[in-house]
Scaffold this motif. Structure first.
Motif, short mmCIF file in Angstrom:
data_model
loop_
_atom_site.label_atom_id
_atom_site.label_comp_id
_atom_site.label_asym_id
_atom_site.label_seq_id
_atom_site.Cartn_x
_atom_site.Cartn_y
_atom_site.Cartn_z
N ILE A 7 28.87 -14.97 -12.52
CA ILE A 7 29.55 -13.88 -11.82
C ILE A 7 29.03 -13.73 -10.40
CG2 ILE A 7 30.18 -12.55 -13.87
CD1 ILE A 7 27.74 -10.79 -13.34
N ALA A 8 28.30 -14.68 -9.92
CA ALA A 8 27.75 -14.61 -8.56
C ALA A 8 28.87 -14.87 -7.55
CB ALA A 8 26.63 -15.62 -8.39
N THR A 9 28.82 -14.17 -6.43
CA THR A 9 29.79 -14.40 -5.35
C THR A 9 29.40 -15.68 -4.61
OG1 THR A 9 28.51 -13.16 -3.74
CG2 THR A 9 30.11 -11.92 -5.08
N ILE A 10 30.28 -16.12 -3.75
CA ILE A 10 30.02 -17.32 -2.94
C ILE A 10 28.77 -17.10 -2.10
CG2 ILE A 10 30.91 -18.79 -1.09
CD1 ILE A 10 32.57 -19.26 -3.45
N GLU A 11 28.65 -15.91 -1.50
CA GLU A 11 27.49 -15.61 -0.67
C GLU A 11 26.19 -15.64 -1.49
OE1 GLU A 11 27.29 -15.40 2.59
OE2 GLU A 11 29.44 -15.75 2.76
N GLU A 12 26.22 -15.10 -2.71
CA GLU A 12 25.04 -15.10 -3.57
C GLU A 12 24.66 -16.53 -3.97
OE1 GLU A 12 25.41 -10.77 -5.79
OE2 GLU A 12 26.52 -12.47 -6.58
N GLN A 13 25.69 -17.35 -4.23
CA GLN A 13 25.43 -18.75 -4.59
C GLN A 13 24.82 -19.50 -3.41
OE1 GLN A 13 28.99 -20.54 -6.15
NE2 GLN A 13 29.25 -18.96 -7.72
N ARG A 14 25.35 -19.27 -2.20
CA ARG A 14 24.81 -19.94 -1.01
C ARG A 14 23.36 -19.52 -0.76
NH1 ARG A 14 27.98 -22.82 2.27
NH2 ARG A 14 26.69 -22.38 4.08
N ARG A 15 23.09 -18.21 -0.92
CA ARG A 15 21.73 -17.71 -0.71
C ARG A 15 20.76 -18.33 -1.73
NH1 ARG A 15 22.84 -12.62 0.11
NH2 ARG A 15 22.96 -12.10 -2.10
N ALA A 16 21.21 -18.42 -3.00
CA ALA A 16 20.36 -19.01 -4.04
C ALA A 16 20.10 -20.50 -3.78
CB ALA A 16 21.00 -18.81 -5.41
N ALA A 17 21.06 -21.17 -3.15
CA ALA A 17 20.90 -22.59 -2.84
C ALA A 17 20.14 -22.82 -1.55
CB ALA A 17 22.27 -23.26 -2.76
N GLY A 18 19.79 -21.72 -0.83
CA GLY A 18 19.04 -21.87 0.41
C GLY A 18 19.92 -22.17 1.60
N LEU A 19 21.23 -21.91 1.52
CA LEU A 19 22.16 -22.17 2.61
C LEU A 19 22.42 -20.89 3.38
CD1 LEU A 19 24.72 -24.37 0.64
CD2 LEU A 19 23.00 -25.16 2.25
N PRO A 46 24.61 -17.88 5.27
CA PRO A 46 25.90 -17.26 4.95
C PRO A 46 27.03 -17.94 5.72
CG PRO A 46 24.26 -15.59 5.50
CD PRO A 46 23.66 -16.92 5.79
N LEU A 47 28.26 -17.88 5.19
CA LEU A 47 29.40 -18.57 5.80
C LEU A 47 29.68 -18.08 7.22
CD1 LEU A 47 31.89 -18.86 2.81
CD2 LEU A 47 30.65 -20.68 3.97
N ASP A 48 29.46 -16.79 7.49
CA ASP A 48 29.75 -16.30 8.84
C ASP A 48 28.75 -16.79 9.88
OD1 ASP A 48 27.68 -14.83 7.82
OD2 ASP A 48 28.47 -12.86 8.42
N GLU A 49 27.64 -17.39 9.46
CA GLU A 49 26.66 -17.95 10.38
C GLU A 49 26.82 -19.46 10.57
OE1 GLU A 49 22.67 -16.94 9.28
OE2 GLU A 49 23.15 -14.82 9.04
N VAL A 50 27.71 -20.08 9.82
CA VAL A 50 27.92 -21.53 9.92
C VAL A 50 28.90 -21.79 11.05
CG1 VAL A 50 28.75 -23.60 8.74
CG2 VAL A 50 27.47 -21.87 7.48
N PRO A 51 28.53 -22.62 12.07
CA PRO A 51 29.46 -22.91 13.16
C PRO A 51 30.63 -23.76 12.65
CG PRO A 51 27.50 -24.28 13.36
CD PRO A 51 27.26 -23.33 12.22
#
Length: 182
Positions: free
Chosen positions: A11-23, A25-30
């Motif tokens: 039930i994790a959001t995309i942002e939570e999954q990215r944070r858990a993977a060490g990536l 957030p999407l709004d910071e990716v150029p």
């Protein structure tokens, strides 16, 4: 009682999954730039440092241009020659006149049959050559040689078809006998 807790990522959001993977957030990716898809000079396909895929077809603009130009030239040649083969007696009379043969082409029945077969061979040969050329172009392989080879093979087979009625024409047989004998 069984544990009702959700499993990791259920039930994790995309942002939570990215944070858990060490990536980040999407709004910071150029956003990707066009140069991101172009491999660096000297890069090899499949090189992890350049990001190029090994299955991506290589671009060869000169090969593409030459292949398309040869196919276009072949198509014009097929149309002109194929139409002349459909009027075989006229084409053979012009050829015999250019060679200096006395007389006219009179083997009309075989000329019509083999002229039609030669026309079909030209169209089928060009179509097969174009198909093989396009397949090689799409896969990124060198393809300029395919129209040359296809044209040579097709011309050989069509010429054999055209030679059959010509070799059975009385005026041409007489011409060959005169030039061979004397």
């Amino acid at each position: 009682m069984t544990d009702q807790r959700p499993q990791y990522g259920e039930i994790a959001t995309i942002e939570e999954q990215r944070r858990a993977a060490g990536l980040p957030p999407l709004d910071e990716v150029p956003p990707p730039t066009p140069s991101d898809s172009v491999p660096a000079a000297g890069a090899r396909p499949g090189d992890p440092m350049t990001g190029s895929r090994p299955d991506a077809p290589r671009r060869r603009p000169v090969d593409r241009l030459v292949t398309i130009a040869l196919l276009a030239y072949g198509l014009v040649n097929v149309v002109v020659t194929g139409l002349s083969y459909l009027d075989f007696p006229t084409a053979m009379n012009q050829m015999m006149s250019a060679l200096g043969v006395d007389g006219e082409f009179t083997n009309f029945a075989q000329g019509k049959l083999w002229g039609t077969i030669a026309s079909i061979v030209l169209v089928a040969g060009w179509s097969l050559t174009a198909l093989l050329s396009v397949r090689r172009l799409r896969s990124g392989k060198v393809s300029w040689w395919v129209p040359l080879a296809g044209g040579a093979i097709t011309l050989l087979v069509a010429s054999i078809c055209a030679a059959i009625p010509l070799m059975n024409d009385p005026a041409f047989i007489d011409f060959v006998a005169k030039t061979a004998g004397g």
